[in-house]
Design an enzyme around this catalytic site. Structure first.
Site, short mmCIF file in Angstrom:
data_model
loop_
_atom_site.label_atom_id
_atom_site.label_comp_id
_atom_site.label_asym_id
_atom_site.label_seq_id
_atom_site.Cartn_x
_atom_site.Cartn_y
_atom_site.Cartn_z
N GLY A 136 6.74 30.81 8.59
CA GLY A 136 6.34 29.63 9.36
C GLY A 136 7.31 28.48 9.22
CB ALA A 137 10.78 28.37 8.09
CG ASN A 138 8.30 28.11 13.78
OD1 ASN A 138 7.43 27.82 12.96
ND2 ASN A 138 8.06 28.89 14.82
N GLY A 175 6.35 21.96 10.87
CA GLY A 175 5.43 21.49 9.86
C GLY A 175 5.93 21.65 8.44
N GLY A 183 6.48 24.31 6.69
CA GLY A 183 7.51 25.33 6.51
C GLY A 183 8.89 24.82 6.84
CB SER A 231 -6.50 24.94 2.86
OG SER A 231 -7.36 23.93 3.37
CE1 TYR A 274 -7.00 27.48 7.57
CE2 TYR A 274 -8.47 25.76 6.79
CZ TYR A 274 -7.20 26.26 6.95
OH TYR A 274 -6.11 25.56 6.47
#
Length: 320
Positions: free
Chosen positions: A28-30, A32, A34, A157, A183
């Site tokens: 998820g480095a694209n 936020g 990440g 979280s 979640y």
């Protein structure tokens, strides 16, 4: 360490040690958290593998990182955590290029979306937040184990407090789905996964550590996607507005996982989060919910191995 000393010794990105010669994989480095994690590691000299689903967004992320670190060593690998086949392909590509991995950030996730199923028939939140990372970690483990001082950081979280342990008879909540129920289950699975992995690493005498982190309430695209993917659910809109009004920036929200991954004093099994529950500087947090934890971890291992078909075993030191 008490609150006063933590405030006095506030940990920031400036505290990240030199990362030259190290390889980090960030899911998820694209965007936020990440993206911030990848940017800060690259700025310190690490070679960063951006493992992401949205390739056009990832290309823009790389451009953004290079605006502040023109010489950043970056690599893009396609990874769709909702597809076990994609996770296997991405893992194979990463291993072929990197026999040694220093850092793995299990960062990507989705939050409180409407009920949907993956190509594998899994509930989407459990699939993306946990089962995809389970398989990725299991397949990359050989490269981590052969790298002295390597770490796996799994992002959970505060919602793990509302979660229930995975039910082996119905892990995908068929007939019982609720966006926040799913979640909470997924983020508690992250919590148990990070701690359970550390138990196994420690028992095998491995020099790899597993840590967990949470970002508190951070204003990132996670809330936006939550609203969009729940058809504008009221509670999702509430938390989106709250994050806009009171949430930390992505830069600050990423600090707990960066500290867990890079602070020389951090140890396997530790939990990092904001000082004041959902805001503040990154500090080591107590690991709560210990009652029944070993049984919950054992059940998570059973379910995860059954659903993915992949065992996550840690061989004794010397047999990697």
């Amino acid at each position: 360490m008490n609150i006063h000393s933590e405030v006095k010794m506030a940990w920031t990105s400036r505290n990240i040690p030199d990362q030259k010669g190290r390889t980090a994989v960030v899911t998820g480095a694209n965007g936020g958290l990440g993206l911030v994690t990848a940017r800060e590691l690259a700025a310190k000299g690490a070679h960063v593998v951006l493992a992401v689903r949205n390739q056009s967004k990832a290309a823009r992320a790389i451009e953004e990182i290079r605006t502040t670190s023109p010489d950043a060593s970056l690599e893009l690998v396609a990874l769709d955590l909702s597809s076990q086949q994609s996770v296997r392909e991405a893992s194979a590509k990463i291993l072929a290029a990197h026999p040694h991995i220093d850092l793995l950030f299990n960062n990507a996730g989705v939050m409180a979306i409407s009920e949907s199923r993956t190509v594998d028939g899994f509930e989407m939140q459990l699939a993306v937040d946990h089962l995809g990372h389970w398989t990725l970690t299991a397949l990359l483990l050989p490269a981590l184990l052969r790298t002295p001082g390597s770490r796996v950081v799994t992002v959970t979280s505060t919602a793990h407090h509302i979660g229930r342990p995975v039910d082996a008879a119905n892990p995908h909540l068929r007939g019982r789905y609720g966006p926040w129920r799913a979640y909470g289950q997924a983020k508690l699975a992250n919590f148990h996964f990070g701690l359970g992995l550390q138990q196994r690493l420690h028992g095998a005498g491995a020099d790899t550590g597993s840590l967990i982190a949470h970002p508190g309430l951070s204003d990132t695209n996670l809330q936006t996607v939550s609203v969009e993917s729940s058809s504008g659910g009221a509670s999702q809109r509430f938390f989106h507005s709250l994050a806009k009004l009171t949430g930390m920036t992505a830069d600050d929200g990423a600090l707990p996982q960066l500290r867990a991954g890079t602070d020389p004093l951090a140890k396997g099994g530790e939990f990092y989060g904001p000082l004041f529950v959902n805001s503040g500087r990154p500090v080591r947090k107590p690991v709560l919910r210990r009652l029944g934890m070993d049984q919950a971890i054992a059940k998570l291992w059973e379910v995860s191995e059954r659903e993915t078909g992949i065992a996550l075993d840690v061989p004794s030191a010397g047999r990697t």
